[in-house]
Design a protein around this motif. Structure first.
Motif, mmCIF file in Angstrom:
data_model
loop_
_atom_site.group_PDB
_atom_site.id
_atom_site.type_symbol
_atom_site.label_atom_id
_atom_site.label_comp_id
_atom_site.label_asym_id
_atom_site.label_seq_id
_atom_site.Cartn_x
_atom_site.Cartn_y
_atom_site.Cartn_z
ATOM 1 N N LYS A 106 0.823 -0.940 0.177
ATOM 2 C CA LYS A 106 -0.257 0.052 0.022
ATOM 3 C C LYS A 106 0.567 1.379 0.363
ATOM 4 O O LYS A 106 0.132 2.220 -0.757
ATOM 5 C CB LYS A 106 -1.123 0.362 0.642
ATOM 6 N N ILE A 107 2.196 1.683 0.762
ATOM 7 C CA ILE A 107 2.821 2.930 0.928
ATOM 8 C C ILE A 107 3.297 2.685 -0.587
ATOM 9 O O ILE A 107 3.864 3.802 -0.981
ATOM 10 C CB ILE A 107 3.945 2.214 1.809
ATOM 11 N N GLU A 108 4.238 1.543 -1.267
ATOM 12 C CA GLU A 108 4.808 2.083 -2.555
ATOM 13 C C GLU A 108 3.522 2.214 -3.343
ATOM 14 O O GLU A 108 4.519 2.507 -4.682
ATOM 15 C CB GLU A 108 5.292 0.203 -2.644
ATOM 16 N N ALA A 109 2.568 1.767 -3.121
ATOM 17 C CA ALA A 109 0.856 2.110 -4.459
ATOM 18 C C ALA A 109 1.592 3.680 -4.338
ATOM 19 O O ALA A 109 0.567 4.547 -5.321
ATOM 20 C CB ALA A 109 0.317 1.498 -4.302
ATOM 21 N N LEU A 110 1.662 4.521 -3.231
ATOM 22 C CA LEU A 110 1.074 6.461 -2.932
ATOM 23 C C LEU A 110 2.510 6.778 -3.998
ATOM 24 O O LEU A 110 3.040 6.199 -4.765
ATOM 25 C CB LEU A 110 1.616 6.171 -1.603
ATOM 26 N N THR A 111 1.932 7.912 -4.837
ATOM 27 C CA THR A 111 2.731 8.923 -5.362
ATOM 28 C C THR A 111 2.733 10.298 -4.881
ATOM 29 O O THR A 111 1.980 10.742 -3.746
ATOM 30 C CB THR A 111 1.911 8.745 -7.012
ATOM 31 N N ALA A 112 4.478 10.759 -5.367
ATOM 32 C CA ALA A 112 4.738 12.235 -4.711
ATOM 33 C C ALA A 112 3.122 13.159 -5.217
ATOM 34 O O ALA A 112 2.559 14.225 -4.382
ATOM 35 C CB ALA A 112 5.261 12.545 -5.072
ATOM 36 N N GLU A 113 2.308 12.789 -6.433
ATOM 37 C CA GLU A 113 1.718 14.043 -6.920
ATOM 38 C C GLU A 113 0.310 13.161 -5.949
ATOM 39 O O GLU A 113 -0.644 14.914 -5.471
ATOM 40 C CB GLU A 113 0.563 13.451 -8.277
ATOM 41 N N GLY A 114 0.029 12.227 -5.449
ATOM 42 C CA GLY A 114 -1.606 12.110 -4.445
ATOM 43 C C GLY A 114 -0.710 12.720 -3.049
ATOM 44 O O GLY A 114 -2.169 13.231 -2.461
ATOM 45 N N LEU A 115 0.395 12.623 -2.359
ATOM 46 C CA LEU A 115 0.273 13.338 -0.981
ATOM 47 C C LEU A 115 0.316 15.007 -1.061
ATOM 48 O O LEU A 115 -0.320 15.930 -0.582
ATOM 49 C CB LEU A 115 2.290 12.835 -0.721
ATOM 50 N N LEU A 116 0.704 15.754 -2.361
ATOM 51 C CA LEU A 116 0.111 16.721 -2.614
ATOM 52 C C LEU A 116 -1.260 16.900 -2.947
ATOM 53 O O LEU A 116 -1.779 17.855 -1.861
ATOM 54 C CB LEU A 116 1.179 17.397 -3.961
ATOM 55 N N GLU A 117 -2.332 15.655 -3.283
ATOM 56 C CA GLU A 117 -3.120 16.171 -3.060
ATOM 57 C C GLU A 117 -4.131 16.617 -1.931
ATOM 58 O O GLU A 117 -4.986 17.703 -1.196
ATOM 59 C CB GLU A 117 -4.409 15.372 -4.028
ATOM 60 N N ILE A 118 -3.599 15.433 -1.119
ATOM 61 C CA ILE A 118 -3.319 15.455 0.487
ATOM 62 C C ILE A 118 -3.270 16.351 1.212
ATOM 63 O O ILE A 118 -4.199 16.989 1.933
ATOM 64 C CB ILE A 118 -3.222 13.834 0.967
ATOM 65 N N ALA A 119 -2.743 16.888 1.667
ATOM 66 C CA ALA A 119 -2.077 18.199 1.481
ATOM 67 C C ALA A 119 -2.673 19.098 1.105
ATOM 68 O O ALA A 119 -3.163 20.093 2.251
ATOM 69 C CB ALA A 119 -0.433 18.294 1.859
ATOM 70 N N ASN A 120 -3.012 19.425 0.092
ATOM 71 C CA ASN A 120 -3.985 20.702 0.209
ATOM 72 C C ASN A 120 -5.706 20.852 1.204
ATOM 73 O O ASN A 120 -6.503 21.888 0.872
ATOM 74 C CB ASN A 120 -4.289 20.685 -1.465
ATOM 75 N N GLU A 121 -6.003 19.397 1.058
ATOM 76 C CA GLU A 121 -7.011 18.821 1.553
ATOM 77 C C GLU A 121 -7.089 19.148 2.702
ATOM 78 O O GLU A 121 -7.635 19.841 3.364
ATOM 79 C CB GLU A 121 -7.470 17.754 1.138
ATOM 80 N N ILE A 122 -6.418 18.105 3.522
ATOM 81 C CA ILE A 122 -6.205 18.357 4.633
ATOM 82 C C ILE A 122 -5.479 19.458 5.718
ATOM 83 O O ILE A 122 -5.773 19.814 6.796
ATOM 84 C CB ILE A 122 -5.234 17.288 5.059
ATOM 85 N N TYR A 123 -3.882 19.872 5.339
ATOM 86 C CA TYR A 123 -3.748 21.294 5.610
ATOM 87 C C TYR A 123 -4.229 22.461 4.931
ATOM 88 O O TYR A 123 -2.959 23.648 5.355
ATOM 89 C CB TYR A 123 -2.048 20.834 5.087
ATOM 90 N N GLU A 124 -4.730 22.351 4.482
ATOM 91 C CA GLU A 124 -5.243 23.571 4.233
ATOM 92 C C GLU A 124 -6.073 24.475 5.622
ATOM 93 O O GLU A 124 -6.150 24.887 6.074
ATOM 94 C CB GLU A 124 -6.924 23.830 3.480
#
Length: 407
Positions: free
Chosen positions: A379-397
């Motif tokens: 599951k960790i290896e399926a993550l992407t840098a693009e996906g992390l950026l999307e999550i950061a913009n949603e949660i750390y708003e």
């Protein structure tokens, strides 16, 4: 190693993970916690957990305490907002003894009034002691504010006023409603064969139960407008929690947020917050970031303690790091390094057998499966840098961030 599982005729789910260790871990996890209490019962789930040790149909308190201690074992319990755990640690040859005792406590506790009076004072003292520890109390109050008006928005220990009302009948009613075989999991981690674990569990389970199961009626909390609250408590050190809502247990984005949190303020000395606030500027001794996920929502927090003169600078630096994760995607090398570090941390943590056993029980309770380390790595290896950026913009708003300050 591959786990084994079984559903007993009375609905209890049993899961066993084999281990070569001579030490065994086993217990019950009940799908009932603080958020299942009524408004007038705050603290009841935790109080019931305490009272499980205070006498059954066949045992007095001293017999309960001595049962595992006599063979060098341990008997433990704790309560969360959604679960209650009761478990033992013992040598392989004492597993049957452990299962018999656990079954006795879970299904035959009597909640005698004389013991309730004594335990009431113990828990109230625990509440007062907790209130004297601002670095812990601040997390409870932060959740109370972010989940205000919801069953998640009150402390696990409860309130002195409600605890004064608890009786033997109050405890028995809660147990009758939620301590049902179909609402719990028995977990086992050790060398004993699964066939024998099944035999012991079914041998000591009650054959029949009175009353019906009170199905969980949990409501997802509403999103509230962010706020900053400052409380003057005449403290030597200022304590700060900044954070907001996060993903629930079943959200596919949760794994990405956990990786982001490890980058931001995980246990590594090279986390961004530790490098910036502690190593570079020497402003704090403790700074960390965490994510706590419930079945339908979650909360992420950043905590630090500092001198009052440094608070504004620390807040600025925390918000700057959150903004950095929102605005700038991790490079390929940064992302690869973050994944490698987290995988290493999880691999080392998996060697802590007791935590592994508790995770086994909780995972099977909620997901009806157990993901071992290889599955987690996938599951960790399926993550992407693009996906992390999307999550950061949603949660750390920025406009969603709550702040609570004790000074």
């Amino acid at each position: 190693m591959q786990y084994s599982s079984f559903v007993s005729p009375v609905g209890l789910r049993i899961i066993h993970l084999p281990s070569d260790s001579p030490v065994s871990y086993c217990g019950f996890v009940v799908h009932a916690g603080t958020r299942d209490e009524r408004f007038t019962q705050y603290g009841l789930a935790h109080f019931v957990e305490h009272m499980l040790f205070k006498g059954t149909e066949k045992r007095k308190v001293r017999h309960i305490l001595n049962r595992m201690e006599a063979v060098g074992g341990e008997l433990n319990a704790y309560t969360t907002k959604e679960e209650t755990f009761l478990y033992t640690v013992c040598l392989r040859e004492d597993v049957e003894r452990a299962i018999e005792l656990l079954s006795d406590l879970i299904f035959r506790s009597q909640f005698p009034e004389t013991e309730i009076e004594k335990e009431r004072e113990v828990v109230i003292d625990e509440i007062h002691s907790y209130e004297d520890t601002p670095s812990e109390l601040i997390f409870d109050e932060f959740e109370n504010r972010i989940f205000a008006g919801n069953d998640l928005g009150h402390a696990i220990l409860g309130e002195e006023e409600s605890i004064q009302r608890f009786t033997s009948a109050t405890c028995r009613d809660f147990v009758s409603d939620f301590y049902r075989p179909e609402n719990m999991v028995f977990f086992s981690y050790g060398k004993t064969p699964f066939s024998r674990i099944r035999k012991y569990v079914e041998k000591y389970l009650l054959a029949s139960f009175s009353g019906g199961f009170n199905h969980l009626h949990r409501c997802c909390p509403k999103l509230l407008p962010a706020e900053t609250v400052v409380q003057n408590k005449n403290l030597h050190q200022t304590h700060v929690v900044i954070g907001g809502r996060a993903y629930g247990l079943f959200d596919e984005k949760r794994m990405g947020l956990l990786l982001l949190t490890n980058i931001l303020g995980g246990p590594g000395m090279n986390s961004r917050l530790n490098v910036n606030l502690r190593e570079k500027y020497g402003l704090v001794y403790t700074v960390d970031a965490e994510v706590l996920s419930y079945t339908d929502t979650g909360v992420f927090t950043v905590y630090f303690g500092c001198d009052s003169e440094s608070m504004e600078q620390c807040l600025h630096l925390v918000r700057k790091e959150l903004k950095q994760l929102r605005d700038k995607q991790l490079s390929e090398s940064q992302f690869a390094a973050a994944v490698k570090q987290w995988k290493g941390q999880l691999g080392i943590a998996s060697e802590h057998k007791e935590n592994a056993a508790l995770r086994l029980g909780k995972n099977f309770l909620h997901f009806n499966r157990y993901d071992a380390l290889p599955q987690t790595y996938q599951k960790i290896e399926a993550l992407t840098a693009e996906g992390l950026l999307e999550i950061a913009n949603e949660i750390y708003e920025e406009k969603r961030l709550f702040s609570l300050i004790y000074q």
